[in-house]
Write an enzyme that holds these catalytic residues in place. Structure first.
Site, PDB file in Angstrom:
ATOM      1  N   SER A   1     -14.939 -10.334  57.492  1.00 45.10           N
ATOM      2  CA  SER A   1     -14.870 -11.371  58.527  1.00 45.10           C
ATOM      3  C   SER A   1     -13.509 -11.398  59.226  1.00 45.10           C
ATOM      4  CB  SER A   1     -15.120 -12.752  57.901  1.00 45.10           C
ATOM      5  OG  SER A   1     -16.294 -12.728  57.131  1.00 45.10           O
ATOM      6  N   GLY A   2     -12.446 -11.496  58.444  1.00 40.88           N
ATOM      7  CA  GLY A   2     -11.115 -11.638  59.030  1.00 40.88           C
ATOM      8  C   GLY A   2     -10.593 -10.328  59.609  1.00 40.88           C
TER       9      GLY A   2
ATOM     10  N   GLU B   1     -11.983   0.542  55.620  1.00 39.91           N
ATOM     11  CA  GLU B   1     -13.104  -0.261  55.091  1.00 39.91           C
ATOM     12  C   GLU B   1     -14.132   0.687  54.479  1.00 39.91           C
ATOM     13  OE1 GLU B   1     -14.375  -3.678  54.813  1.00 39.91           O
ATOM     14  OE2 GLU B   1     -15.754  -2.386  53.730  1.00 39.91           O
TER      15      GLU B   1
ATOM     16  N   GLN C   1     -21.876 -13.171  54.734  1.00 39.78           N
ATOM     17  CA  GLN C   1     -22.101 -13.772  53.411  1.00 39.78           C
ATOM     18  C   GLN C   1     -22.542 -15.238  53.450  1.00 39.78           C
ATOM     19  OE1 GLN C   1     -18.589 -12.690  50.817  1.00 39.78           O
ATOM     20  NE2 GLN C   1     -18.114 -11.321  52.521  1.00 39.78           N
TER      21      GLN C   1
ATOM     22  N   CYS D   1     -15.891 -19.929  49.378  1.00 37.88           N
ATOM     23  CA  CYS D   1     -16.851 -21.002  49.651  1.00 37.88           C
ATOM     24  C   CYS D   1     -17.135 -21.840  48.403  1.00 37.88           C
ATOM     25  CB  CYS D   1     -18.158 -20.485  50.218  1.00 37.88           C
ATOM     26  SG  CYS D   1     -19.065 -21.836  50.994  1.00 37.88           S
TER      27      CYS D   1
ATOM     28  N   ASP E   1      -9.623 -14.492  52.430  1.00 37.00           N
ATOM     29  CA  ASP E   1      -9.749 -14.860  51.021  1.00 37.00           C
ATOM     30  C   ASP E   1      -8.671 -14.272  50.110  1.00 37.00           C
ATOM     31  OD1 ASP E   1     -12.053 -16.078  51.899  1.00 37.00           O
ATOM     32  OD2 ASP E   1     -13.438 -14.647  50.940  1.00 37.00           O
TER      33      ASP E   1
ATOM     34  N   LYS F   1     -11.243 -21.120  50.626  1.00 38.79           N
ATOM     35  CA  LYS F   1     -11.475 -19.788  51.173  1.00 38.79           C
ATOM     36  C   LYS F   1     -12.845 -19.677  51.844  1.00 38.79           C
ATOM     37  CE  LYS F   1      -8.472 -17.816  47.638  1.00 38.79           C
ATOM     38  NZ  LYS F   1      -7.342 -17.571  48.550  1.00 38.79           N
ATOM     39  N   THR F   2     -12.857 -19.648  53.183  1.00 37.48           N
ATOM     40  CA  THR F   2     -14.117 -19.575  53.931  1.00 37.48           C
ATOM     41  C   THR F   2     -13.952 -18.700  55.172  1.00 37.48           C
ATOM     42  OG1 THR F   2     -13.579 -21.465  55.357  1.00 37.48           O
ATOM     43  CG2 THR F   2     -14.693 -21.960  53.274  1.00 37.48           C
TER      44      THR F   2
ATOM     45  N   ALA G   1     -14.827 -19.778  58.018  1.00 38.93           N
ATOM     46  CA  ALA G   1     -14.315 -20.739  59.005  1.00 38.93           C
ATOM     47  C   ALA G   1     -12.791 -20.759  58.984  1.00 38.93           C
ATOM     48  CB  ALA G   1     -14.871 -22.129  58.710  1.00 38.93           C
TER      49      ALA G   1
ATOM     50  N   CYS H   1     -16.757 -26.326  55.175  1.00 38.23           N
ATOM     51  CA  CYS H   1     -17.778 -25.949  54.216  1.00 38.23           C
ATOM     52  C   CYS H   1     -19.067 -26.706  54.529  1.00 38.23           C
ATOM     53  CB  CYS H   1     -17.283 -26.281  52.804  1.00 38.23           C
ATOM     54  SG  CYS H   1     -18.369 -25.625  51.541  1.00 38.23           S
TER      55      CYS H   1
HETATM   56  P1  FAD Z   1     -14.566 -10.453  53.403  1.00 38.92           P
HETATM   57  O1  FAD Z   1     -15.361 -10.881  54.583  1.00 38.92           O
HETATM   58  O2  FAD Z   1     -15.201 -10.565  52.067  1.00 38.92           O
HETATM   59  O3  FAD Z   1     -14.096  -8.964  53.687  1.00 38.92           O
HETATM   60  C1  FAD Z   1     -13.294  -8.222  52.819  1.00 38.92           C
HETATM   61  C2  FAD Z   1     -13.506  -6.765  53.139  1.00 38.92           C
HETATM   62  O4  FAD Z   1     -12.532  -5.972  52.470  1.00 38.92           O
HETATM   63  C3  FAD Z   1     -14.869  -6.249  52.688  1.00 38.92           C
HETATM   64  O5  FAD Z   1     -15.547  -5.682  53.781  1.00 38.92           O
HETATM   65  C4  FAD Z   1     -14.543  -5.232  51.614  1.00 38.92           C
HETATM   66  O6  FAD Z   1     -15.452  -4.137  51.608  1.00 38.92           O
HETATM   67  C5  FAD Z   1     -13.151  -4.803  52.017  1.00 38.92           C
HETATM   68  N1  FAD Z   1     -12.366  -4.249  50.906  1.00 38.92           N
HETATM   69  C6  FAD Z   1     -12.335  -4.630  49.612  1.00 38.92           C
HETATM   70  N2  FAD Z   1     -11.509  -3.848  48.893  1.00 38.92           N
HETATM   71  C7  FAD Z   1     -10.987  -2.969  49.771  1.00 38.92           C
HETATM   72  C8  FAD Z   1     -10.067  -1.892  49.652  1.00 38.92           C
HETATM   73  N3  FAD Z   1      -9.507  -1.567  48.483  1.00 38.92           N
HETATM   74  N4  FAD Z   1      -9.743  -1.186  50.770  1.00 38.92           N
HETATM   75  C9  FAD Z   1     -10.299  -1.501  51.965  1.00 38.92           C
HETATM   76  N5  FAD Z   1     -11.174  -2.502  52.135  1.00 38.92           N
HETATM   77  C10 FAD Z   1     -11.509  -3.228  51.053  1.00 38.92           C
HETATM   78  N6  FAD Z   1     -17.765 -19.214  54.566  1.00 38.92           N
HETATM   79  C11 FAD Z   1     -17.951 -20.163  55.530  1.00 38.92           C
HETATM   80  O7  FAD Z   1     -17.115 -20.315  56.409  1.00 38.92           O
HETATM   81  N7  FAD Z   1     -19.061 -20.959  55.535  1.00 38.92           N
HETATM   82  C12 FAD Z   1     -20.032 -20.830  54.597  1.00 38.92           C
HETATM   83  O8  FAD Z   1     -21.022 -21.553  54.641  1.00 38.92           O
HETATM   84  C13 FAD Z   1     -19.877 -19.834  53.570  1.00 38.92           C
HETATM   85  N8  FAD Z   1     -20.809 -19.668  52.597  1.00 38.92           N
HETATM   86  C14 FAD Z   1     -20.690 -18.638  51.697  1.00 38.92           C
HETATM   87  C15 FAD Z   1     -21.694 -18.439  50.773  1.00 38.92           C
HETATM   88  C16 FAD Z   1     -21.635 -17.364  49.884  1.00 38.92           C
HETATM   89  C17 FAD Z   1     -22.746 -17.179  48.890  1.00 38.92           C
HETATM   90  C18 FAD Z   1     -20.541 -16.471  49.939  1.00 38.92           C
HETATM   91  C19 FAD Z   1     -20.479 -15.273  49.028  1.00 38.92           C
HETATM   92  C20 FAD Z   1     -19.512 -16.687  50.846  1.00 38.92           C
HETATM   93  C21 FAD Z   1     -19.577 -17.775  51.724  1.00 38.92           C
HETATM   94  N9  FAD Z   1     -18.552 -18.025  52.658  1.00 38.92           N
HETATM   95  C22 FAD Z   1     -18.706 -19.029  53.610  1.00 38.92           C
HETATM   96  C23 FAD Z   1     -17.240 -17.349  52.517  1.00 38.92           C
HETATM   97  C24 FAD Z   1     -16.990 -16.225  53.503  1.00 38.92           C
HETATM   98  O9  FAD Z   1     -18.002 -15.253  53.426  1.00 38.92           O
HETATM   99  C25 FAD Z   1     -15.640 -15.602  53.196  1.00 38.92           C
HETATM  100  O10 FAD Z   1     -14.663 -16.615  53.043  1.00 38.92           O
HETATM  101  C26 FAD Z   1     -15.193 -14.665  54.310  1.00 38.92           C
HETATM  102  O11 FAD Z   1     -16.094 -13.599  54.427  1.00 38.92           O
HETATM  103  C27 FAD Z   1     -13.767 -14.188  54.063  1.00 38.92           C
HETATM  104  O12 FAD Z   1     -13.400 -13.182  54.943  1.00 38.92           O
HETATM  105  P2  FAD Z   1     -12.403 -12.025  54.472  1.00 38.92           P
HETATM  106  O13 FAD Z   1     -12.210 -11.166  55.663  1.00 38.92           O
HETATM  107  O14 FAD Z   1     -11.215 -12.623  53.819  1.00 38.92           O
HETATM  108  O15 FAD Z   1     -13.186 -11.266  53.318  1.00 38.92           O
HETATM  109  C1  UQ1 Z   2     -16.838 -21.702  61.445  1.00 36.78           C
HETATM  110  O1  UQ1 Z   2     -16.023 -21.572  62.354  1.00 36.78           O
HETATM  111  C2  UQ1 Z   2     -17.286 -20.552  60.721  1.00 36.78           C
HETATM  112  O2  UQ1 Z   2     -16.765 -19.319  61.016  1.00 36.78           O
HETATM  113  C3  UQ1 Z   2     -17.414 -18.507  61.854  1.00 36.78           C
HETATM  114  C4  UQ1 Z   2     -18.186 -20.704  59.677  1.00 36.78           C
HETATM  115  O3  UQ1 Z   2     -18.513 -19.595  58.976  1.00 36.78           O
HETATM  116  C5  UQ1 Z   2     -19.762 -19.199  58.891  1.00 36.78           C
HETATM  117  C6  UQ1 Z   2     -18.718 -21.997  59.325  1.00 36.78           C
HETATM  118  O4  UQ1 Z   2     -19.518 -22.116  58.396  1.00 36.78           O
HETATM  119  C7  UQ1 Z   2     -18.283 -23.162  60.073  1.00 36.78           C
HETATM  120  C8  UQ1 Z   2     -18.871 -24.486  59.726  1.00 36.78           C
HETATM  121  C9  UQ1 Z   2     -17.356 -23.016  61.102  1.00 36.78           C
HETATM  122  C10 UQ1 Z   2     -16.846 -24.213  61.862  1.00 36.78           C
HETATM  123  C11 UQ1 Z   2     -17.521 -24.326  63.199  1.00 36.78           C
HETATM  124  C12 UQ1 Z   2     -17.959 -25.443  63.789  1.00 36.78           C
HETATM  125  C13 UQ1 Z   2     -18.590 -25.355  65.132  1.00 36.78           C
HETATM  126  C14 UQ1 Z   2     -17.859 -26.774  63.168  1.00 36.78           C
END
Ligand code: FAD
Ligand code: UQ1
Length: 420
Positions: free
Chosen positions: A13-14, A35, A43, A162, A298, A306-307, A309, A341
């Site tokens: 995501s990030g 990646e 997720q 999350c 995260d 950690k989300t 969002a 969340c």
């Molecule tokens: P990620 O999106 O997890 O990306 C990390 C990336 O790094 C992955 O693609 C991975 O393959 C890569 N990576 C790992 N190790 C290495 C390496 N050694 N070298 C290179 N790449 C590597 N968030 C919300 O905002 N709202 C929600 O409702 C919500 N619900 C969730 C429900 C569930 C069941 C889960 C699992 C998550 C939920 N989240 C939610 C959380 C959200 O998915 C994460 O917080 C978000 O994806 C974090 O982004 P990130 O870029 O930090 O990590």
């Molecule tokens: C959000 O920005 C976001 O990131 C894309 C999420 O991840 C899936 C969310 O779950 C939520 C709630 C937001 C916040 C966005 C609004 C419009 C309240």
């Protein structure tokens, strides 16, 4: 060795959103994304997949289709970091040099840290976990099969992504049991390592009412340490007991959330703090020791929930500050800890928690988001996926702050827009 102006480690995501922003600025060939995965997963949809409200396929797209076309995708994982020499190596043995580095590696799921859990997930159809793509598909079939006894939902003794997800699936499960006419014969049990149901009081109060109304049992400071799938027993440690007392529960259904940490290769590097988190400044997202390194999402030390969002909001701050560093200017943008969340409580109701570093609600809509609402469910299930694929991943979504400021304009007691 290869060399790039900017290397982004992690295309989740990030990382994907950040790469998209910088590709537009730096142009073709100057941004590389490390990646390993060929599939990018949204997720946040997995809670709905677990409850049978969405299909796994709706949550996934090929990584090649979400990474910016101008970036160089290095399909490999980062194995070691050498920040003093501005380089890293990959598992495949490549050396990659950078001028600037963004670390967005997310979290590693440590299922194996709970004795017997992997075996249970692999062998017992009634043990599932929404946190991994090959286990989330077990959840709904198990919920449909559940007839009687204990349905147990866990929350581990580490920070997780999350923090609401371990209980969201419980509310959806309870509703499924009720609709199937089985609720009277099933005990719904939430065994959490935390001492509270949710970290922000406003939303915790709402959730405790839901829990009372729906007759759910909550055991605080209770941490899953072993699963014996042959006898369908789950062993929990009482975290407040000095002697490390354990309690064994018979389970008929188990939704397990694994302990989590940053990925091993990051944890082994010099980029992390004592807890193993990427050590960045909580306001600017710049690394505390290396000014050409930033991080988001995260894997960071940022003291907020950690989300995705949160990662979206961080992405906007990171873009401004890293651009400033590249231009030799002062850092001006500060992250306020915004995170959100969506606490789904039924198949059409949701409490949309939004808050900042101080745990103060920071709500987008000028209505009380502490209530279970149909509109917020639609927001979560229908609107957010669109925002994610079409705005966040291409680098245009930095969280709802602009909308919040618009919608609260002129409203009593609301934050005033910042002066230009
Ligand atoms: P990620 O999106 O997890 O990306 C990390 C990336 O790094 C992955 O693609 C991975 O393959 C890569 N990576 C790992 N190790 C290495 C390496 N050694 N070298 C290179 N790449 C590597 N968030 C919300 O905002 N709202 C929600 O409702 C919500 N619900 C969730 C429900 C569930 C069941 C889960 C699992 C998550 C939920 N989240 C939610 C959380 C959200 O998915 C994460 O917080 C978000 O994806 C974090 O982004 P990130 O870029 O930090 O990590
Ligand atoms: C959000 O920005 C976001 O990131 C894309 C999420 O991840 C899936 C969310 O779950 C939520 C709630 C937001 C916040 C966005 C609004 C419009 C309240």
């Amino acid at each position: 060795s290869e060399s790039y102006k900017l290397v982004v480690v992690g295309g989740g995501s990030g990382g994907c959103a950040t790469a998209a922003k910088f590709c537009r600025e730096l142009g073709k060939g100057n941004v590389a994304v490390v990646e390993p995965s060929e599939i990018h997963a949204y997720q946040p949809m997995w809670t709905l997949v677990g409850a049978g409200l969405k299909q796994l396929s709706q949550s996934q797209r090929p990584t090649s289709s979400v990474l910016p076309s101008q970036c160089v995708w290095i399909k490999d994982s980062a194995a070691s970091f050498d920040p003093k020499n501005n380089s890293l190596t990959t598992a495949g043995g490549k050396k990659i040099e950078y001028e600037y580095l963004v670390v967005a590696m997310g979290l590693q799921l440590n299922y194996s840290h709970v004795k017997g859990l992997v075996e249970a997930l692999e062998n017992d159809p009634m043990v599932c976990s929404n946190y991994q793509r090959n286990y989330v598909t077990k959840t709904f079939p198990a919920l449909q099969k559940m007839e009687s006894g204990n349905a147990i939902f866990t929350f581990p003794n580490t920070p997780i992504k999350c923090a609401g997800a371990p209980q969201k699936i419980m509310y959806l499960a309870e509703e499924i049991f009720r609709n199937r006419g089985k609720r009277d014969k099933i005990n719904v049990i939430y065994n959490t390592s935390l001492g509270v149901i949710f970290g922000v009081k406003k939303y915790a109060d709402s959730l405790l009412e839901v829990i009372k109304r729906r007759n759910i049992q909550v055991n605080y400071r209770t941490d899953l340490v072993e699963v014996k799938h042959d006898s369908r027993e789950a062993v929990f440690q009482n975290l407040d007991s000095e002697k490390g007392e354990t309690q064994t529960f018979k389970y008929d259904f188990l939704h397990a959330v694994p302990p989590m940490s940053t990925p091993d290769s990051l944890r082994a590097s010099s980029l992390v703090n004592e807890g193993g988190w990427l050590d960045v400044r909580k306001d600017t997202l710049q690394h505390t020791a290396y000014s050409n390194i930033f991080g988001l999402g995260d894997c960071t030390s940022l003291p907020t929930s950690k989300t995705a969002a949160a990662a979206a909001a961080q992405c906007g701050v990171l873009k401004k500050n890293l651009s400033a560093v590249m231009a030799g200017k002062q850092l001006t943008s500060a992250y306020d800890g915004y995170t959100s969340c969506p606490l789904i409580t039924t198949h059409n109701r949701c409490i949309l928690a939004e808050f900042d570093y101080d745990g103060q609600p920071l709500e987008t809509f000028p209505i009380d988001q502490g209530q279970e609402r149909w509109t917020m469910y639609q927001m979560k299930a229908q609107v957010m996926p669109q925002i994610y694929w079409n705005a966040m991943l291409p680098g245009y979504w930095q969280g709802p702050a602009v909308f919040r400021k618009l919608m609260h304009l002129g409203m009593d007691g609301s934050p005033k827009p910042a002066p230009a």
